[in-house]
Write a protein that holds these residues in place. Sequence first.
Motif, PDB file in Angstrom:
ATOM      1  N   GLU A 108     -12.357   4.299  39.897  1.00  0.00           N
ATOM      2  CA  GLU A 108     -13.585   3.939  39.193  1.00  0.00           C
ATOM      3  C   GLU A 108     -13.282   2.875  38.141  1.00  0.00           C
ATOM      4  O   GLU A 108     -12.197   2.855  37.576  1.00  0.00           O
ATOM      5  CB  GLU A 108     -14.192   5.181  38.517  1.00  0.00           C
ATOM      6  N   ARG A 120     -20.661   1.044  32.071  1.00  0.00           N
ATOM      7  CA  ARG A 120     -21.153   0.867  33.437  1.00  0.00           C
ATOM      8  C   ARG A 120     -20.027   1.269  34.372  1.00  0.00           C
ATOM      9  O   ARG A 120     -18.896   0.814  34.207  1.00  0.00           O
ATOM     10  CB  ARG A 120     -21.522  -0.591  33.689  1.00  0.00           C
ATOM     11  N   ASP A 122     -18.536   1.642  38.269  1.00  0.00           N
ATOM     12  CA  ASP A 122     -18.632   1.421  39.710  1.00  0.00           C
ATOM     13  C   ASP A 122     -17.295   1.779  40.359  1.00  0.00           C
ATOM     14  O   ASP A 122     -16.276   1.873  39.686  1.00  0.00           O
ATOM     15  CB  ASP A 122     -19.064  -0.013  40.045  1.00  0.00           C
ATOM     16  N   SER A 123     -17.333   2.013  41.644  1.00  0.00           N
ATOM     17  CA  SER A 123     -16.108   2.318  42.377  1.00  0.00           C
ATOM     18  C   SER A 123     -16.027   1.374  43.571  1.00  0.00           C
ATOM     19  O   SER A 123     -16.906   0.538  43.771  1.00  0.00           O
ATOM     20  CB  SER A 123     -16.106   3.769  42.862  1.00  0.00           C
ATOM     21  N   GLN A 124     -14.970   1.529  44.359  1.00  0.00           N
ATOM     22  CA  GLN A 124     -14.813   0.630  45.511  1.00  0.00           C
ATOM     23  C   GLN A 124     -15.944   0.799  46.517  1.00  0.00           C
ATOM     24  O   GLN A 124     -16.180  -0.074  47.335  1.00  0.00           O
ATOM     25  CB  GLN A 124     -13.467   0.866  46.196  1.00  0.00           C
ATOM     26  N   ASP A 126     -19.108   0.860  45.835  1.00  0.00           N
ATOM     27  CA  ASP A 126     -20.305   0.160  45.388  1.00  0.00           C
ATOM     28  C   ASP A 126     -20.626  -0.990  46.353  1.00  0.00           C
ATOM     29  O   ASP A 126     -19.717  -1.711  46.768  1.00  0.00           O
ATOM     30  CB  ASP A 126     -20.049  -0.379  43.982  1.00  0.00           C
ATOM     31  N   PRO A 127     -21.885  -1.174  46.714  1.00  0.00           N
ATOM     32  CA  PRO A 127     -22.221  -2.227  47.694  1.00  0.00           C
ATOM     33  C   PRO A 127     -21.681  -3.603  47.310  1.00  0.00           C
ATOM     34  O   PRO A 127     -21.232  -4.352  48.185  1.00  0.00           O
ATOM     35  CB  PRO A 127     -23.754  -2.212  47.691  1.00  0.00           C
ATOM     36  N   ASN A 129     -18.983  -4.274  45.767  1.00  0.00           N
ATOM     37  CA  ASN A 129     -17.543  -4.319  46.027  1.00  0.00           C
ATOM     38  C   ASN A 129     -17.239  -4.304  47.518  1.00  0.00           C
ATOM     39  O   ASN A 129     -16.260  -4.902  47.962  1.00  0.00           O
ATOM     40  CB  ASN A 129     -16.843  -3.155  45.316  1.00  0.00           C
ATOM     41  N   TYR A 139     -10.869  -2.443  50.929  1.00  0.00           N
ATOM     42  CA  TYR A 139     -11.543  -2.359  49.631  1.00  0.00           C
ATOM     43  C   TYR A 139     -10.963  -3.336  48.634  1.00  0.00           C
ATOM     44  O   TYR A 139      -9.753  -3.594  48.606  1.00  0.00           O
ATOM     45  CB  TYR A 139     -11.440  -0.929  49.098  1.00  0.00           C
TER      46      TYR A 139
END
Lengths: 287, 345
Positions: A108, A120, A122-124, A126-127, A129, A139
Amino acid sequence: MQQNEQLENQPDEQLEKQQKERRDFLGCLGGAIACGAATVVASAASSAAVAATAGGAVPPIPNFDWSKHQWAFGVDAERCIGCLRCVEACKRENNVAPDAHHFRTWVERYVTLEGEEKARIDSQADPANIAASGTDGQYRFANRYKDAKVEKAFFVPKLCNHCTHPACVQVCPTGATYKTEDGAVLIDHTYCIGCQYCVQACPYGARFFNEEKGVTDKCTWCYHRITKGLQPACVEVCPVSARIFGDRNDKQSLISQFIQNHRVQVLRPETGNAPNVFYVGIDKDVS
Amino acid sequence: MPRHIVRLVLIMVGFAVLAYGAKQFFTVDSFYQYGHYRGSSVADIASDKPKYKGTAYCASCHAPQLAEWSNGIHNRPDIGKVVRCEVCHSAGGERDVRGTFEHVSTGPDHPKNLKMVVPKDTRQLCTLCHERMTGRPLQQRQIVVAEHAGTQQCSVCHNPHSPRLNLVSAASTAQAGDAAAGKAKAAACAGCHGAEGVSVNAPGPTLAGQHAAYLHDALKAYIEGTRSDPMMNAGAQGLSDDDAANIAAYYAGVTCVSSLDAAKQATLQDKTTAPKCAACHGADGNSTNPSWPKLIGLSKAYLVNSLKAYKGGARKNGMMAGVVKDMSDADMDNVAAYYANATCK
């Protein structure tokens, strides 16, 4: 008058008879319950005896005795560069579906912009990414904050915490998930019925459902590797030593040294699960 | 006791016996062996075959690559940075599930008929870790890709096994030469390289102001014959290593400032090819690294010949070979035309 007495005596006799029958019945029922309880106790005692005799036994894994190890995992978020090699290696090592929805481990990114209170995240998966990597099976983090005014930002690898008191094991109705002597929480896929109670019980979101097999899946700390003296795949490929794994029984092991030399913390200690993944370099936003 | 009650009790007992029997029958032997789970599942899970094999496994066949890597910046366990083979080349053991090869205990088990994963697009690969990105720790080496490399692949300049560039050549670490002694020896050079090493319409390249380390390396290559040129091989014959160092020191000491200033650069800059060269040789031909030559005062013909020699293999240099690999004759002409404008002012 006599008739009257007779009339009054008759219900008394009837009452006495009914009460006797009730006593007999209750006596009989009591006996049956006692009988049943005795059976249950006996069977429990016999299974306890089985467990006691098996207490010294260890699973037949070559050159491995689980009673001699106590595994633990360390994450040094100050070192993580978000390259996601761990995520890809984990999928490859453990045959996890190469898509953006199933992960045994993930990373994350926490970014706090100037003037904002909450990070904020996001992780791998996330659209944005996924678009940056161009494919679902590989990824990379998109460089989406390069022009933003960032107050602070960092990456945090996540995985199953292999808790000492795992909520997921407690809720499993079939005994398909369990904690081993050496500290890993595993899933027996042949006993898992796919009810997903454990997915909901886990406070860390570490479990996911494998729709293809109809079973729950999650990180095993690469149990097939650590029992052969290897490191988990994610630790093996981490280029910056942000992931540390080892045996807490060995005071010289990397993980023992890591815990000794850093101020470590665990995620959501208030849930009482007592995690065994120890973090360094995270802040209050991470849970 | 009434009969219906007896029947009820009997049915309940019968059901209990049946249920208990069914449980005994359907529960596998190992279920309560270690706890409330199937004991044999532990060994089942542990019996999976690892796919990531570790560097020792790769070393059994790829020893030269491993040696390169071992001494490089990608293997620094002392600072916790170790990029093992399988980080970039993917799992060594995965190939035995894709191929026809069967695992044998006597040899490595990746099949000869399947090729190792060699990432072609190093711009995609290397930037996974080295692209400058918000959130990456400062101690991680990071680049702004477009500024650092233009459109080049990383592998043009960097060896991925040992990516740190060797910024200081062997010669430059050697003792500096004596410029006065070099001046005496250099009298013979003036015929081709011009008075004081500034070549104007002479056959040899300008040497004035060139990096001493580069000149020393070049002379040594002519003396040893690893670089061939009829004139130079003959001219360098009989020179000792000290002579070479002295001559290099002399020419390096002569001032030569590039005539390419920013305004002139802007009008001349070739958009497609010159940026490739500028990263190492400077936009005005003035390289800042002692092992990369300055490109000042060189004629267009000399530059084109050099580029062609690198492409044809007559001159050997790993980095230049990578750069010229994709250059057409027209590209070479453009680049040479650009740098030919950099003369000593």
